[in-house]
Design a protein around this motif. Structure first.
Motif, PDB file in Angstrom:
ATOM      1  N   THR A  18     -12.186 -36.310 -46.433  1.00  0.00           N
ATOM      2  CA  THR A  18     -12.714 -37.394 -45.613  1.00  0.00           C
ATOM      3  C   THR A  18     -14.135 -37.730 -46.040  1.00  0.00           C
ATOM      4  O   THR A  18     -14.963 -36.835 -46.225  1.00  0.00           O
ATOM      5  CB  THR A  18     -12.701 -37.007 -44.120  1.00  0.00           C
ATOM      6  N   LEU A  19     -14.400 -39.019 -46.168  1.00  0.00           N
ATOM      7  CA  LEU A  19     -15.710 -39.506 -46.591  1.00  0.00           C
ATOM      8  C   LEU A  19     -16.374 -40.210 -45.409  1.00  0.00           C
ATOM      9  O   LEU A  19     -15.829 -41.181 -44.893  1.00  0.00           O
ATOM     10  CB  LEU A  19     -15.533 -40.481 -47.757  1.00  0.00           C
ATOM     11  N   PRO A  20     -17.523 -39.717 -44.923  1.00  0.00           N
ATOM     12  CA  PRO A  20     -18.197 -40.396 -43.807  1.00  0.00           C
ATOM     13  C   PRO A  20     -18.579 -41.825 -44.198  1.00  0.00           C
ATOM     14  O   PRO A  20     -18.995 -42.085 -45.325  1.00  0.00           O
ATOM     15  CB  PRO A  20     -19.442 -39.537 -43.566  1.00  0.00           C
ATOM     16  N   ALA A  21     -18.457 -42.733 -43.228  1.00  0.00           N
ATOM     17  CA  ALA A  21     -18.705 -44.153 -43.529  1.00  0.00           C
ATOM     18  C   ALA A  21     -19.702 -44.797 -42.594  1.00  0.00           C
ATOM     19  O   ALA A  21     -19.915 -46.008 -42.670  1.00  0.00           O
ATOM     20  CB  ALA A  21     -17.379 -44.915 -43.472  1.00  0.00           C
ATOM     21  N   ASP A  22     -20.345 -44.028 -41.719  1.00  0.00           N
ATOM     22  CA  ASP A  22     -21.240 -44.619 -40.724  1.00  0.00           C
ATOM     23  C   ASP A  22     -22.388 -45.402 -41.359  1.00  0.00           C
ATOM     24  O   ASP A  22     -22.834 -46.413 -40.797  1.00  0.00           O
ATOM     25  CB  ASP A  22     -21.804 -43.519 -39.819  1.00  0.00           C
TER      26      ASP A  22
END
Length: 205
Positions: A18-22
């Motif tokens: 999972t790649l954070p996108a915030d």
């Protein structure tokens, strides 16, 4: 980093990373690169914090842009909706639905159940743009945009205000047809998704 070829991931394999996108919500210029990276590395995207729509036009534009780009690249985006949804379900039903809601869970459940891939898309060709809209709870339509109007459509995709009166007229027509959202006096979002690849099977798209 472990990556998989399409179709390689099976029950005996670990789920995608999972790649954070915030950070894309405050720096929308990176959205394309972020989604490309996730697709190339077989990763999912995740908004760590719940996202609110309708409170800030710039944030709305960034979140809608992230949802649109992720859907077009068929990259899974996990996100939670915070607060009330400011638009009717039909307006956004073609975009990746939230996994959950901080409140108003009934709306999110409807979104999840009604969402299908390819409900509102466009494709580009030489001097034309073809929009296909089969979202539920409204008219189904195909819209053919030709010649100089096709170029005008592409200039609207970045959400900036139209420079020419004719382009403004096109944007007004798209808004009237529920194919664009006015977010502020100088910000809008074009709703149809450009699918960069087709799923298999794709009979229902």
């Amino acid at each position: 980093m472990i990556t998989y070829e399409p179709g390689e991931l099976g029950a005996d394999r670990a789920p995608p990373e999972t790649l954070p996108a915030d950070h894309a919500l405050t720096d929308p210029a990176i959205i394309g690169e972020l989604v490309d990276t996730a697709r190339a590395d077989a990763q999912q995207l995740r908004l760590i914090r719940p996202a609110r729509l309708g409170a800030d036009p710039a944030t709305d534009a960034a979140l809608l842009g992230l949802l649109t780009e992720a859907a077009g690249q068929m990259v899974h985006l996990h996100w939670v909706l915070d607060g009330e949804q400011p638009w009717p379900l039909r307006t956004v039903v073609h975009l990746p639905p939230p996994a959950a809601a901080a409140e108003n869970s009934a709306f999110v459940t409807r979104w999840q159940r009604s969402h299908r891939l390819g409900q509102c898309t466009y494709r580009r060709g030489p001097d034309f743009v073809l929009i296909r809209d089969v979202r539920p709870e409204g008219p189904h339509r195909r819209v053919l945009i030709e010649a100089e109007w096709a170029h005008a459509f592409t200039t609207l995709l970045d959400g900036r205000p139209p420079a020419e009166p004719s382009t403004k007229n096109l944007l007004d027509g798209l808004i009237a047809a529920d194919l664009a959202i006015p977010l502020a006096a100088t910000i809008h979002h074009i709703l149809p998704i450009r699918l960069h690849k087709w799923p298999i099977p794709y009979n229902d798209v």
